[in-house]
Structure formats: C-alpha cells, structure tokens
Write a protein that holds these residues in place. Structure first.
Motif, PDB file in Angstrom:
ATOM      1  N   ASP A 105       0.833  -1.210   0.000  1.00  0.00           N
ATOM      2  CA  ASP A 105       0.000   0.000   0.000  1.00  0.00           C
ATOM      3  C   ASP A 105       0.863   1.255   0.000  1.00  0.00           C
ATOM      4  O   ASP A 105       0.516   2.260  -0.609  1.00  0.00           O
ATOM      5  N   GLN A 106       2.007   1.194   0.669  1.00  0.00           N
ATOM      6  CA  GLN A 106       2.889   2.355   0.670  1.00  0.00           C
ATOM      7  C   GLN A 106       3.472   2.621  -0.708  1.00  0.00           C
ATOM      8  O   GLN A 106       3.722   3.754  -1.083  1.00  0.00           O
ATOM      9  N   MET A 107       3.706   1.538  -1.452  1.00  0.00           N
ATOM     10  CA  MET A 107       4.263   1.696  -2.798  1.00  0.00           C
ATOM     11  C   MET A 107       3.172   2.037  -3.799  1.00  0.00           C
ATOM     12  O   MET A 107       3.463   2.358  -4.943  1.00  0.00           O
ATOM     13  N   GLY A 108       1.923   1.910  -3.380  1.00  0.00           N
ATOM     14  CA  GLY A 108       0.829   2.152  -4.307  1.00  0.00           C
ATOM     15  C   GLY A 108       0.691   1.071  -5.366  1.00  0.00           C
ATOM     16  O   GLY A 108       0.241   1.322  -6.469  1.00  0.00           O
ATOM     17  N   ILE A 109       1.113  -0.155  -5.027  1.00  0.00           N
ATOM     18  CA  ILE A 109       1.020  -1.253  -5.994  1.00  0.00           C
ATOM     19  C   ILE A 109      -0.268  -2.024  -5.742  1.00  0.00           C
ATOM     20  O   ILE A 109      -0.597  -2.327  -4.601  1.00  0.00           O
ATOM     21  N   ALA A 110      -0.980  -2.361  -6.803  1.00  0.00           N
ATOM     22  CA  ALA A 110      -2.176  -3.177  -6.651  1.00  0.00           C
ATOM     23  C   ALA A 110      -1.767  -4.612  -6.314  1.00  0.00           C
ATOM     24  O   ALA A 110      -0.745  -5.096  -6.802  1.00  0.00           O
ATOM     25  N   GLY A 111      -2.562  -5.286  -5.475  1.00  0.00           N
ATOM     26  CA  GLY A 111      -2.244  -6.653  -5.059  1.00  0.00           C
ATOM     27  C   GLY A 111      -1.963  -7.580  -6.237  1.00  0.00           C
ATOM     28  O   GLY A 111      -1.035  -8.381  -6.212  1.00  0.00           O
ATOM     29  N   ALA A 112      -2.767  -7.437  -7.293  1.00  0.00           N
ATOM     30  CA  ALA A 112      -2.629  -8.339  -8.431  1.00  0.00           C
ATOM     31  C   ALA A 112      -1.340  -8.089  -9.209  1.00  0.00           C
ATOM     32  O   ALA A 112      -0.939  -8.907 -10.027  1.00  0.00           O
ATOM     33  N   ASP A 113      -0.682  -6.964  -8.964  1.00  0.00           N
ATOM     34  CA  ASP A 113       0.520  -6.631  -9.740  1.00  0.00           C
ATOM     35  C   ASP A 113       1.816  -7.124  -9.096  1.00  0.00           C
ATOM     36  O   ASP A 113       2.860  -7.132  -9.739  1.00  0.00           O
ATOM     37  N   VAL A 114       1.747  -7.495  -7.813  1.00  0.00           N
ATOM     38  CA  VAL A 114       2.989  -7.774  -7.090  1.00  0.00           C
ATOM     39  C   VAL A 114       3.805  -8.880  -7.771  1.00  0.00           C
ATOM     40  O   VAL A 114       4.983  -8.706  -8.072  1.00  0.00           O
ATOM     41  N   TYR A 115       3.172 -10.007  -8.044  1.00  0.00           N
ATOM     42  CA  TYR A 115       3.946 -11.110  -8.634  1.00  0.00           C
ATOM     43  C   TYR A 115       4.297 -10.860 -10.091  1.00  0.00           C
ATOM     44  O   TYR A 115       5.314 -11.326 -10.578  1.00  0.00           O
ATOM     45  N   ARG A 116       3.428 -10.133 -10.782  1.00  0.00           N
ATOM     46  CA  ARG A 116       3.768  -9.766 -12.167  1.00  0.00           C
ATOM     47  C   ARG A 116       5.060  -8.952 -12.185  1.00  0.00           C
ATOM     48  O   ARG A 116       5.964  -9.202 -12.964  1.00  0.00           O
ATOM     49  N   MET A 117       5.111  -7.954 -11.299  1.00  0.00           N
ATOM     50  CA  MET A 117       6.303  -7.108 -11.257  1.00  0.00           C
ATOM     51  C   MET A 117       7.497  -7.893 -10.738  1.00  0.00           C
ATOM     52  O   MET A 117       8.623  -7.694 -11.184  1.00  0.00           O
ATOM     53  N   LEU A 118       7.247  -8.784  -9.791  1.00  0.00           N
ATOM     54  CA  LEU A 118       8.337  -9.607  -9.271  1.00  0.00           C
ATOM     55  C   LEU A 118       8.963 -10.417 -10.405  1.00  0.00           C
ATOM     56  O   LEU A 118      10.181 -10.489 -10.534  1.00  0.00           O
ATOM     57  N   GLY A 119       8.121 -11.004 -11.235  1.00  0.00           N
ATOM     58  CA  GLY A 119       8.618 -11.804 -12.353  1.00  0.00           C
ATOM     59  C   GLY A 119       9.453 -10.967 -13.311  1.00  0.00           C
ATOM     60  O   GLY A 119      10.422 -11.456 -13.899  1.00  0.00           O
ATOM     61  N   ASP A 120       9.101  -9.699 -13.454  1.00  0.00           N
ATOM     62  CA  ASP A 120       9.845  -8.804 -14.345  1.00  0.00           C
ATOM     63  C   ASP A 120      11.122  -8.277 -13.703  1.00  0.00           C
ATOM     64  O   ASP A 120      11.857  -7.520 -14.331  1.00  0.00           O
ATOM     65  N   GLY A 121      11.339  -8.597 -12.436  1.00  0.00           N
ATOM     66  CA  GLY A 121      12.545  -8.123 -11.770  1.00  0.00           C
ATOM     67  C   GLY A 121      12.460  -6.687 -11.317  1.00  0.00           C
ATOM     68  O   GLY A 121      13.467  -6.027 -11.124  1.00  0.00           O
ATOM     69  N   VAL A 122      11.224  -6.161 -11.149  1.00  0.00           N
ATOM     70  CA  VAL A 122      11.098  -4.791 -10.665  1.00  0.00           C
ATOM     71  C   VAL A 122      11.616  -4.707  -9.222  1.00  0.00           C
ATOM     72  O   VAL A 122      12.158  -3.708  -8.799  1.00  0.00           O
ATOM     73  N   PHE A 123      11.429  -5.781  -8.459  1.00  0.00           N
ATOM     74  CA  PHE A 123      12.084  -5.883  -7.153  1.00  0.00           C
ATOM     75  C   PHE A 123      12.563  -7.307  -6.936  1.00  0.00           C
ATOM     76  O   PHE A 123      12.257  -8.201  -7.733  1.00  0.00           O
TER      77      PHE A 123
END
Ligand code: NA
Ligand code: NA
Lengths: 181, 426, 325
Positions: C44-62
């Motif tokens: 919530d602090q990052m303003g990321i939607a729940g459904a995006d976390v693993y998508r972004m993780l897969g892309d190496g955003v974090f």
C-alpha cells in the motif's frame, strides 16, 4: 492538406470523447439500476464495481488525445508568456515532442501488460471472470491512439514551422486559454 | 534526492511541458538514477492499475453533474440568486462566487469540478462588470476547494479508503469546518474590499422582493444536495453510487428547468471526458512517481525523519503540517494523499490524535495545495476558463484565502470539536 | 554482502508490522551473520495493486515479493486451490493444508511468475461480520454479503447469500447504513479497522479461508546467489518469518476473537462487544457439501485436470476432500 489532417484528427477525437461519454451515461444507469434492485432486494447485477474500473481505464487512455487536441492538458506558462512569438512556438513544439517521446515510452512499457494477459489467459479475480484482454486491450489501444495523435501533431508542428505558418501552429499546439462552453 | 526532484520538477514545468508528462519524466528519472531496480518494467502495470479504479469513477460522475448544471442553466440561476442576497457586501459579486462555490461543494465531490463550474458561470460576469481579475478569480479558485471538504468528497473517500476509517463519519466531520471556512472567505473578502474598494466591484443592493423571488432558484441545488448526501445516510447507496444518483437527478433538474438540448448534452459529455482525462493523466503519472520515489526509499526517509526526531505530539503535528504545505506546493493532491497517508497517519494516530479529525485537517492542507503555485489544479482550472491574462493574477488573488485556511487549521487544532462534534451526535 | 529490496503485505496488518518488517529490515542480517540484508515496503505504501505484485516480481522490478496468493488468481487460477474456504477450521489444520500445497505452489510460482518460492505466511481466518443475527445457513439466505476474492464470493452465492461487489473502502459505511448486511475479512483486520462498530454478530466460520501470503524471489535474482546462500536464505525465511508467525497464529486468532467479543482475556480491549456465532456441525457439513459439489468443481473448470489431480493428491488428501473429475 496539413490543415485538413489536423481537422480530421480533431473530429475523430471528438467522436471518441462522445462515445466515452455515452459509455459513462450507460454506466450511470447501470449503477442506478443496481442501487434500486438492491434496495428492493431483487438481487444484484453486480457489474458496476468491476466495469466502472474498466471504463475509467478506457477513459484515461482514449480521452487523452481529446484533451490534447483541445489543449486541455495543464501547462505552466510562467516563462512562456514572457517570450515573444518565436520563443512560444519553440516551447510549444518542444512540449509536444517531449510528450510524444514520453508517450512512445509508455506505449512500449504498457504492451507487456497486455501481452502477459494474453499469454496467461488472465481473467478478473471476480465472479464475472472477465477475460482481461478485453479491458486491457481497449486501454492499450487508447494509449496507442494517443501516441498516433501526438506523433501526427508533432509532425504537423514541424511542417508548419518549416513553412513558417505560425497561425495554425499556435492554434493546434499553443496554450488553450479558454474552456469552450 | 528530494531537492533534485523538486528542482527538475520546476525546471521542466517552466518549459511548459504538460504537468502529467513532467511527472512521468521525473518518475522515469528517479527510477533510473536513484533506484537500484528497473522500475520502468513496472510502469505499464502501474498505469493500468492506477487508472482501472472503480473508486475514481466518482471523478467523471461529479464532473458530469457539474457540466449538466452549467448547461441546464442551474448554475447561472443559482449564481444570480446568490448575487441578489450577497452583493450588498463590500466586494459585490465576489461573495456570490464564494457562496455559489459553497453550494456546489455540497453536491460535487471534486474541488476541480466545483471550481470549473463556478468559473464558467462567474468569470464572464466579472469580466463584463470590470472586476479586478485577481481577487475575483482567486475567490473562485479558493471557494472551489471547499468541494472536497463539504460532503460529498472524493478526497475524503480516498482518505477513508487508505486509513480504513468511516467515510460517512468523515463526511459529517467536514460539514462544519467547510461552512466556517466559507464564512471566513466572505469575511476576509468584505474586509479587504472595505479597505481597498478597487479590488472588488460595486456593492449592489436588491429589493427584498427580488431576493425572495430568487429563492426559488436555489431549490434545485438544495434538492440535489439532499438527494446525493441523503442517499448515503439513508443507506441506499455508497458514496460512489450517490454520485451516479446525483448525475441522473441533475439531468432531470436540467431537463425540467430550461430544457437540455441534445447538442449541449453532447458538449457536457465531451467536456467531462476531456477534464477527466486531463486529471487522470496527472493522477496516473503521480502514482508512478510515488512508486518510483518509495522504491528508492524516499517514503522511508521521511517517516524515519519524523519518528526519529523524538518530538512531542504537537511538535510532530506541526512538522507534518509544514511537510504538507511544502509538498503541496509541487505535488498533485490526490497523489500527495496516496503517497503520504500510509506514512503519516499511523504516526499521527499513534500519538493519540483522532483519525477522523486528522482527515479533516489534512483535507484543509490539501485544499491549500490546490491553490498554491506552481502546481495547483484549481489555479489551472480557473485560468483555463479565463480569456487571457496571466496565471499569476489568480495565484495572487488566492493569498487572502490561504490565510483563512491557516486560521482554520489553527482553530481546528485548538478546538477539535469543530470537526468531531457533528459525527459524535449523528 | 547481498542486499535485497522487496514488497510486503499491508502496512496496517500485524503480519507486516510485527513480522515481515522486522524480519527483512533487521533479523535477516542477524540470521545470516551479516551476509544478507534487505529492506521491505508494504504494497500500500508503494501504491502497488495486489494483483501486480507477482507480475512485477517476475519482471525483476524488485527482488522479493510477498502478497496474498488470492490476489494473483486472475493470472494463475490454479492458485485458488491454496486457500479453499471451510476445509481448514483451525490454525493446525490450516498449517497442514498449506504444507500439503507447498509443492504445487512452488511449481505455480516457477511456471507463472518466473519466481522462486521461499515460504508462506498465514493471516487470521477470514470471518463474517454481520449487522443482524445470522445463526445458521438458513439465516444467510438473501443476506447482502460483501465477500473477498472469487472463490469466496462464488461460495457465498452457492450458499444462497447475495454477493455484493463494493470496494473495501466503502465497506464500513455500507455496513453502517445497511447497504450490505455482512462483510468478510480477517478477524484481526476487522478488529483493527473497527468493523465491530457497525456490526453486532461475528460468524466465526472461515468463509474466506486464511488469506495465505506467499513469499517469493525473482528467479534470476535467486540464481545469482550461491547454492549455500540460497539455502541460507530459505532457512532464514523459515525460521525467522514463517515459524514465528505460525507459532503465534493460535494466540493471534484467539486474541482477535477475544477482543471482538469483549472477553476478559483480551489484552488490549477496544470496547467491542460482538456476539460470536458458531454454526452447528450440521450446517458446517452442509456448507462443506455445497463447497464440494458446486464451488470446487467450478474451480476445476477454471484450471486444468493436472492441477486438480495434484490438488486431490495433496491438499485433498490431508483435508479429506476430493474434487470429482
Ligand atoms: Na463536496
Ligand atoms: Na500546490
């Protein structure tokens, strides 16, 4: 030729905005139906929460070009207004080309979202199980359309500049000073 | 990092690049230079998720509501009626600007929509009657900010969403401070125009008969307020749904009033889409910038700074207020809220302050941010309705109203009951 | 020294405050003798939607990401099988269910999200807060209930309730004004969010499962670590994060129920005085019947037969539930 291209793109964007507006009207009626049906305990359609999100996404991509041709995007004129016409033209063209570049990057970065959705056959995490390529496809197409619009306007701007036609350049790329009512 | 961001922001904006695009550029820059991660890869996802939000549908709905009232002539008649009642005060028509903004605030959830509505009906009058453009347009920009303090309010919905506090309680809590602030705006206008009559326009007086007859023109807007806010309290609708009910009601009022031409409905729809897209570009960009800044540790820095200072509750509150005043100069307001609430509200409520009360306090700070340059959405909106003239004039015109906001903040801290009394009895 | 940055769950929930944040920010370094360190931000602090976390993780955003598995079922419908309502009624049973699901979850994360599974964290069970008395399944009929997640909503509808889709922010107001009759959330978050102010009855049945969160690391990043470091990290997540949360799960669950009911055992009384309602065994059996006959086959239709048989052989086996194919 240039002028009619510009008029064409303005008209197309007005038509798109009108369509989006109609979608908003339909959305309003759906919400109203849901409120009434829930109040009468007739069971819900339960569409509005989900679909209004998709509509917002479509509006915030497809509407961008309309706002652009009607010069509604917010620009600060502290320096611009102090410049002479030549400087203003320079800033207007610069603003449009920078916008064009950023939008190009955005479109490139938005594509993987849709691509993943298509590859995985992603659906909405709701009872409706909406196939996400539909709303995301619509949304992405809106950004692509915005890219097309910014590109055309940038090229038009350069062409007008080359022909030293300041009036149409200012009309298309200048600062919107009135909200037409 | 904070300074680099602030300076680049100012520089790029000074080049008259669209604000939303500048925020995107900054987000990209922060991601490239200050974050160890390839944040650009998350950009598309952020843009999709921040725009596909059902809570935000309240924005176009409230904008459309305002457009319908303008095009159906309701806004103009409300304005004329309030002119009859208030223009005897020193400052003349400026008081009608404030009062109309206050009444529209009670039906609109957005400050921008309120300012746009009032500006559209008021600005031509002011220009025609030769008012000094500064105070006249400043009053509209400032009065418009009441849109998010007086319920309904998109920003209070967002605050309630992020802090998990009761939105209806927040709505009632904003009512009294909103009313007081409107009163403060009127008083300060009268005072200034008494001292410097050149800044206002002619005081005009109307007969009591004219005034009483104009009252009927206030009925539509009052009915609309009762329907929009009443549908929430009667348990029929959520705050977002009430916006949709308001749109239908406004369409009916406009249609039964002067009648709505098909072409003006079309104009209203196009206008709604245009304003919504303009706002959404800024909001999406701000979401991305927030994402970039928090992944590079900026949120943490600020949180640690506040908590680590070991200050007393009131000193902390003061620091937080100053933080909002400064950030509010540069940052778009909805994104400012989204970015800071998760950091600030836990600290504040941990110090024993009431969350509902702080919500109202924050909204007043956000209102201030809406009218302080260089980034002040209400300034932009009012400026966009004017025919010519520099934005600086609007920015100068809001100064007295910012002073009223500061006074309101002090009053709210000294007497929290201003916000909390109504929720406690309802 | 290896340094990771990543995303955790909600900043206002104890799992993040008391476990995730201290673990990543300080414990990890201690558990690995200073060889690894990390920093975590809540989604919530990052303003990321729940459904995006693993998508972004897969892309190496974090580097690492933790979020409620249920948020990602739009991308991976097979993940719905991790958190089936009502088949685990106690933390112990939930622990067994989650352990049994672990091999499946590992594969799902590798295939779908380019991510390496590190661990799973339970939240308190998702229970139902109601304005009016709901003592039995029969009382639930026609009630307007706000569920969370796809399977829960479908389950409620199969039970005869009317699923209402409104956003989380609007729940308290909607409860207060009677727009909805009931709403489902974790007992702990319902307590923290003050839902007890608008409701009187707490139906203590895990209609929404356990909101299990999965901790995972971007696979490319994980492969940069030496084998020794990989083991070290996995062990640290287990001993420093997973185990303590499980150890506290029973207490946490009881505490939140005690505090919601205003019992004397509550350590931080809030003034809540909800009536705790437990469905009769017959009702539970009946609900479970509906789950098995309608809701789970429905899920089977969304995923592939392979996943369903794997589920039957693992989670199904330990919980005694089989999905007909
Ligand atoms: Na309002
Ligand atoms: Na500002």
């Amino acid at each position: 030729m240039l002028d009619s291209l510009h008029r064409g793109i303005c008209r197309a964007n007005r038509a798109i905005a009108l369509l989006l507006g109609l979608a908003l009207v339909i959305m309003t009626l759906i919400i109203l139906c849901e409120v009434v049906m829930r109040k009468l305990s007739l069971g819900g359609l339960n569409l509005s929460e989900e679909i209004s999100g998709y509509l917002m996404a479509a509006m915030s991509s497809w509407g961008l070009a309309c706002a652009l041709v009607e010069r509604a995007h917010v620009r600060i004129d502290v320096i611009r207004q102090k410049l002479r016409a030549g400087g203003q033209v320079f800033l207007d063209l610069l603003a449009m080309i920078v916008t064009n570049g950023v939008v190009l990057l955005i479109v490139v970065k938005c594509w993987p979202v849709l691509e993943k959705t298509i590859q995985r056959g992603s659906t909405a995490n709701t009872p409706l199980e909406t196939p996400m390529w539909i709303p995301q496809g619509l949304w992405f197409a809106g950004w692509a359309w915005f890219l097309l619009t910014t590109t055309v306007l940038s090229l038009l701007g350069i062409a007008w500049l080359a022909r030293a036609q300041r009036a149409p350049l200012d009309a298309a790329l200048g600062m919107g000073s009135e909200l037409e009512t | 990092m904070i300074w680099t961001v602030a300076v680049s922001l100012l520089g790029l904006m000074a080049l008259s690049i669209p604000v939303g695009i500048v925020l995107f550029l900054l987000g990209i820059g922060v991601g490239q230079f200050f974050s160890p991660f390839p944040l650009l890869r998350g950009m598309g996802q952020m843009i999709w998720s921040s725009s596909a939000s059902s809570t935000l549908i309240a924005i176009p709905l409230f904008v459309l509501l305002g457009e319908l009232l303008v095009r159906g002539g309701v806004a103009a008649r409300t304005y004329a009626a309030l002119d009859r009642w208030l223009s005897w005060l020193p400052g003349g028509l400026i008081h009608a600007n404030i009062a109309t903004a206050t009444m529209f605030s009670a039906t609109s959830g957005s400050s921008v929509a309120t300012a746009a509505t009032v500006a559209t009906v008021a600005m031509p009058q002011g220009e025609r009657m030769g008012y000094d453009p500064r105070l006249f347009s400043g009053a509209i920009a400032a009065g418009g900010t009441l849109g998010i303090l007086i319920p309904p309010s998109i920003n209070l919905i967002v605050y309630g969403f992020l802090t998990e506090s009761s939105i209806p309680s927040l709505f009632v809590a904003g009512l009294l401070p909103g009313g007081l602030m409107a009163l403060g705006f009127i008083l300060v206008t009268a005072l200034i125009c008494r001292l410097r009559p050149g800044l206002g326009g002619p005081s005009r007086s109307f007969t009591w008969e004219e005034r009483l007859r104009s009252l009927v023109n206030l009925v539509p807007i009052i009915v609309l307020f009762l329907v929009v806010v009443g549908s929430i309290y009667a348990g029929w609708a959520t705050p977002t749904e009430s916006a949709a009910i308001g749109v239908v009601m406004a369409a009916l009022i406009a249609a039964f009033g002067d009648g709505l031409k098909l072409s003006s409905v079309a104009d209203a729809l196009v206008g709604t889409v245009r304003i919504t897209a303009m706002i959404m570009l800024v909001i999406t960009a701000a979401f991305f910038l927030n994402f970039a800044m928090s992944s590079s540790g900026m949120g943490r820095q600020i949180g640690a700074m506040i908590e680590g200072a070991g200050l007393s509750p009131y000193a902390t509150l003061l620091v937080v207020i100053l933080l909002y005043v400064v950030l509010g100069l540069f940052i778009e307001t909805l994104s400012l809220m989204v970015a800071t609430i998760p950091i600030v509200v836990p600290i504040i409520s941990g110090m024993g302050f009431d969350t509902i009360w702080f919500g109202v306090l924050m909204i007043i700070l956000i209102e201030m941010a809406l009218i302080t340059p260089p980034v002040g959405l209400n300034l932009f909106v009012v400026q966009s309705v004017r025919r010519g003239g520099s934005m600086n004039q609007v920015a100068v015109g809001v100064i007295p109203y910012v002073a009223v906001m500061v006074a309101m903040l002090i009053a709210l801290i000294a007497l929290p009951g201003i916000a909390l009394w109504l929720p406690s009895i309802l | 020294e290896e340094h990771f940055a990543g995303v955790g769950t909600w900043s206002n929930v104890y799992v993040f405050q008391d476990y995730e944040k201290p673990f990543w920010d300080t414990e990890l370094s201690k558990l690995t003798n200073g060889e690894m360190s990390a920093e975590v931000n809540s989604l919530d602090q990052m303003g990321i939607a729940g459904a995006d976390v693993y998508r972004m993780l897969g892309d190496g955003v974090f580097d690492f990401g933790t979020t409620i598995a249920d948020y990602a079922v739009g991308d991976a419908p097979e993940l719905e099988g991790l958190d089936v309502p009502l088949i685990a009624m106690t933390p112990d049973a939930a622990h067994k269910m989650i352990d049994a699901a672990e091999p499946m979850v590992k594969d799902i994360f590798a295939q779908r999200f380019n991510a390496t599974y590190l661990g799973m964290l339970p939240h308190p069970p998702q229970v139902m807060f109601c304005r009016d008395e709901v003592r039995s399944l029969a009382d639930l009929k026609g009630k307007k209930v706000r569920g969370s997640g796809r399977m829960t909503t479908k389950f409620l509808e199969a039970l005869g309730a009317q699923g209402v889709n409104i956003s989380f922010s609007e729940v308290p107001g909607a409860l207060q004004r009677g727009v909805i009759d009931c709403a489902i959330t974790g007992s702990g978050s319902g307590l923290d969010a003050g839902w007890w102010e608008m409701t009187k009855y707490l139906v203590n049945v895990p209609f929404g499962g356990w909101d299990t969160a999965v901790v995972a690391m971007n696979t490319d990043r994980f492969n940069e670590l030496s084998e020794k470091q990989q083991t070290m990290l996995k062990d640290a997540v287990k001993t420093g994060l997973e185990d303590p949360i499980w150890a506290a799960a029973n207490d946490r669950m009881e505490q939140s129920i005690d505090c919601l009911s205003g019992s004397e055992a509550c350590k931080k009384p809030t003034g809540a005085k909800m009536e705790i309602i437990n469905f009769s065994d017959a009702d539970i059996a009946k609900a479970k019947e509906i789950l098995v006959s309608t809701v789970l086959p429905d899920w089977a239709g969304r995923t592939t037969p392979e996943w369903v048989s794997r589920w039957n052989d693992s989670v199904g086996k330990v919980t005694g539930v089989q999905i007909a194919q």
